[in-house]
Design an enzyme around this catalytic site. Structure first.
Site, mmCIF file in Angstrom:
data_model
loop_
_atom_site.group_PDB
_atom_site.id
_atom_site.type_symbol
_atom_site.label_atom_id
_atom_site.label_comp_id
_atom_site.label_asym_id
_atom_site.label_seq_id
_atom_site.Cartn_x
_atom_site.Cartn_y
_atom_site.Cartn_z
ATOM 1 N N ALA A 13 45.344 6.011 54.514
ATOM 2 C CA ALA A 13 45.823 5.131 55.583
ATOM 3 C C ALA A 13 44.673 4.352 56.215
ATOM 4 O O ALA A 13 44.818 3.165 56.536
ATOM 5 C CB ALA A 13 46.559 5.941 56.646
ATOM 6 N N CYS A 44 46.242 12.551 45.406
ATOM 7 C CA CYS A 44 47.369 13.034 44.600
ATOM 8 C C CYS A 44 47.028 13.085 43.118
ATOM 9 O O CYS A 44 47.768 13.674 42.322
ATOM 10 C CB CYS A 44 48.590 12.148 44.825
ATOM 11 S SG CYS A 44 49.218 12.199 46.520
ATOM 12 N N ALA A 119 43.361 8.331 61.374
ATOM 13 C CA ALA A 119 43.892 8.571 60.030
ATOM 14 C C ALA A 119 43.218 9.832 59.498
ATOM 15 O O ALA A 119 42.626 9.850 58.420
ATOM 16 C CB ALA A 119 43.627 7.374 59.128
ATOM 17 N N GLY A 121 44.360 12.642 58.490
ATOM 18 C CA GLY A 121 44.948 13.339 57.357
ATOM 19 C C GLY A 121 45.452 14.734 57.669
ATOM 20 O O GLY A 121 45.823 15.051 58.795
ATOM 21 N N GLY A 254 50.592 24.958 51.302
ATOM 22 C CA GLY A 254 51.009 23.874 52.176
ATOM 23 C C GLY A 254 49.858 23.313 52.994
ATOM 24 O O GLY A 254 48.727 23.812 52.953
ATOM 25 N N SER A 284 50.757 7.756 72.067
ATOM 26 C CA SER A 284 51.105 7.706 73.493
ATOM 27 C C SER A 284 50.100 6.877 74.298
ATOM 28 O O SER A 284 50.324 6.579 75.471
ATOM 29 C CB SER A 284 51.203 9.121 74.066
ATOM 30 O OG SER A 284 50.039 9.876 73.773
ATOM 31 N N ASN A 287 46.518 1.733 73.071
ATOM 32 C CA ASN A 287 45.344 1.207 72.376
ATOM 33 C C ASN A 287 44.921 2.067 71.185
ATOM 34 O O ASN A 287 43.930 1.755 70.523
ATOM 35 C CB ASN A 287 44.162 1.098 73.354
ATOM 36 C CG ASN A 287 44.396 0.038 74.415
ATOM 37 O OD1 ASN A 287 44.734 -1.103 74.097
ATOM 38 N ND2 ASN A 287 44.258 0.418 75.677
ATOM 39 N N ASP A 293 48.906 11.423 56.936
ATOM 40 C CA ASP A 293 49.331 12.821 56.973
ATOM 41 C C ASP A 293 49.251 13.442 58.367
ATOM 42 O O ASP A 293 49.824 14.509 58.601
ATOM 43 C CB ASP A 293 48.473 13.665 56.033
ATOM 44 C CG ASP A 293 48.659 13.296 54.571
ATOM 45 O OD1 ASP A 293 49.375 12.326 54.291
ATOM 46 O OD2 ASP A 293 48.064 13.975 53.707
ATOM 47 N N TYR A 438 71.659 -2.534 33.286
ATOM 48 C CA TYR A 438 72.182 -1.809 32.124
ATOM 49 C C TYR A 438 71.758 -2.446 30.812
ATOM 50 O O TYR A 438 71.871 -3.650 30.611
ATOM 51 C CB TYR A 438 73.710 -1.746 32.162
ATOM 52 C CG TYR A 438 74.307 -1.321 30.834
ATOM 53 C CD1 TYR A 438 74.068 -0.045 30.333
ATOM 54 C CD2 TYR A 438 75.067 -2.198 30.058
ATOM 55 C CE1 TYR A 438 74.576 0.359 29.108
ATOM 56 C CE2 TYR A 438 75.593 -1.803 28.833
ATOM 57 C CZ TYR A 438 75.337 -0.529 28.364
ATOM 58 O OH TYR A 438 75.824 -0.136 27.152
#
Length: 574
Positions: A13, A44, A119, A121, A254, A284, A287, A293, A438
């Site tokens: 990001a 990935c 960013a 992550g 995870g 919130s 700026n 992630d 198709y």
């Protein structure tokens, strides 16, 4: 004076936002900070680097025109100042500064900003079990660890490996270790199925069988209780049921959003641990933006907020954040959680909710399970693709689609189409009419996604009565649980013969599809018939006919033999 923008995080990001900002505002002063020495790489792709599909780690951090994305690249080609091996320590929102520290030297500094983007992550979840710090225990959190893993394997130091966790990264690593390197690999998963957050039990069972067929041991419903070792090096993994030998352990239990910097700065963080952002990717603090992630986003089916750690979403979110920082109104609405992965010769994917998730959310949920051809049945190379469509019976809204198919474009094309439709609130009727390109090399005339909608329509309107695969498997394991049940197999007698021989005609009865109208009076009235064929379509036709002649003591087994043989069962004939 040019706008000063600081971006903390340089993997997905962050770089996307940085280069987008320089295209929109060439005079902006954009600085990107990352604690790692390696930035802007395809995380990935790590399992495919370990497997050898990607030969050199530099390919993961190179452009499509083969330039390595390092500090020099961002400075010279993009006009972005990059501070690598530099940790952002704290954010002073009142004075709009970021305190930084060099990782290697501890040298401290301060960056001023007009706008800031986080960013940061995600970070892997490390199980709090003994032995987690032994040499040879890895999480897949960065490229350095992937390089270390591959070097150990290449040097012949790894003969056996254990992967803790049956999610996507863990399974991709299991394939990488087994397929190219021939490492004896086992997967240990705490839940009773693989990919528990992505698919339901039927598709997971197909995946499990396929992994086992490709020499990956899979142990479900077992928790890793200890990582054992000798002289500081890992030697195995102990569960309540067994101890598995290992020279290498991959902990893939995870990930969690890396949001502590935001918490310390007083920014709002949700129950998921992700940073709360609006549709403009603002936090919130107006700026400060955030993407990737580390944020939580709306789920386009439930409306609830969740964390979706996908590189594709991170890039889209980064672009939206950059647009808004540049004064261009741009929105990111959320995600339906589209997911796909390969496992040896098959692909498995999903979008939206599984049946279990849908029921937990309070929907009046049901599924249509189908197993059509991925392209015209007469076209060379056609194969079976299994789909489970999840829908709400009350509103007819499609809640999810998941499937397993061959390792080609067949599954991804349908998941992609379903993602767009589900995000738009499509019903089963709209799935039945969804337009798909198709031609026989690409799809049947009635596309698989349309067929899933048709079956759901028949179920929802009460024309088709089905039993779930789980219920059928339970009966096959214990016939005494339903002593009045009997399979009515309408396939060709040669296909049925091995089943009759194994289970006896009292359990497995044969009456060919084309003979039903002439011989239906031979069917027992004191039995509940489970109509069985290859895919379920002939079974449904037989059900409709039997209903028309007053025989209604029967159910269709959806998906039929196509699904069952891919799931595997000890009651199948050899």
């Amino acid at each position: 004076m040019s706008k000063r923008i600081v971006i903390i995080g340089g993997v997905a990001a962050g770089p996307k936002a940085a280069v987008r900002l320089k295209r929109l505002m060439p005079d902006a002063d954009v600085t990107m900070v990352d604690q790692d020495s390696v930035i802007s790489y395809g995380g990935c792709g790590i399992p495919y680097y370990v497997s050898g599909d990607v030969a050199d780690e530099k390919e993961l951090r190179s452009t499509s025109f083969h330039m390595v994305r390092d500090e020099k690249f961002f400075a010279c080609a993009k006009g972005v100042k990059t501070l690598t091996s530099t940790r952002a320590v704290a954010i002073d929102r009142e004075n709009k500064t970021v305190s930084i520290e060099k990782v290697e030297t501890g040298e401290k500094g301060t960056l001023e900003y007009d706008q800031l983007m986080l960013a940061t992550g995600s970070q892997p979840f490390v199980l709090p079990i003994p032995g987690k710090d032994l040499d040879g225990v890895f999480t897949i959190s960065d490229l350095h660890k992937a390089i270390d893993i591959k070097e150990r394997i290449a040097k012949g130091q790894v003969g056996k490996a254990v992967v803790i966790g049956g999610g996507a990264i863990g399974l991709e690593m299991a394939e990488a270790l087994t397929d190219l390197w021939g490492v004896e690999t086992a997967v240990v998963e705490f839940m009773d199925q693989l990919l528990p957050k992505a698919v339901g039990t039927n598709m997971a069972a197909i995946l499990t069988k396929h992994l086992r067929d490709n020499n990956v041991e899979v142990y479900l419903g077992e928790a890793a209780e200890e990582i054992v070792g000798e002289a500081g090096k890992v030697t195995g993994v102990r569960t309540a049921n067994r101890t598995l030998e290992a020279d290498l352990v991959i902990m893939a239990a995870g990930v969690r959003p890396r949001s502590q910097l935001a918490v310390d700065a007083g920014l709002q963080v949700g129950a998921t641990g992700g940073i709360v952002v609006n549709e403009r990717m603002q936090t919130s603090d107006a700026n400060i933006y955030a993407a990737g992630d580390c944020v939580e986003i709306p789920h386009l089916v439930t409306g609830k907020r969740f964390v979706a750690p996908f590189g594709s979403l991170a890039n889209r979110e980064g672009r939206v954040a950059a647009d808004n920082m540049a004064g261009i109104p741009s929105l990111f609405k959320g995600s339906a959680g589209a997911f796909i992965m390969k496992a040896f010769e098959i692909s498995i994917g999903s979008v939206g909710l599984s049946l279990k998730e849908a029921l937990a959310e309070g929907y009046d949920a049901d599924t249509s399970l189908t197993s059509p051809s991925d392209r015209a049945h007469f076209f060379p190379g056609q194969d079976i693709i299994c789909f489970e469509l999840v829908f709400d019976r009350r509103t007819r809204k499609v809640l999810g689609l998941e499937g397993v198919g061959p390792m080609n474009d067949g599954l991804s094309a349908r998941i992609d189409a379903a993602a767009v439709a589900i995000a738009g609130g499509a019903t089963i009727d709209e799935f039945g009419n969804l337009e798909m390109a198709y031609a026989p090399p690409f799809s049947p005339a009635i596309d698989a996604i349309n067929a899933a909608g048709y079956v759901a329509d028949n179920i929802c309107d009460g024309r088709m009565r089905q039993i779930q695969m789980s219920e059928f498997f339970a009966w096959m394991a214990d016939h005494s649980s339903k002593p009045d049940w009997q399979v009515l197999d309408v396939r060709h007698p040669k296909q049925v013969a091995p089943f009759e021989e194994k289970h006896g005609k009292e359990i497995w009865n044969s009456l060919p599809y084309e003979q039903i109208r002439e011989r239906y009076n031979e069917l027992p009235d004191d039995k509940t018939l489970i109509i069985f064929c290859n895919a379920g379509s002939r079974s449904y036709e037989v059900q409709v006919f039997l209903d028309s002649v007053g025989k209604k003591n029967h159910f269709v087994l959806p998906g039929g033999f196509n699904v069952i043989r891919r799931m595997g069962a000890d009651w199948l004939p050899e």
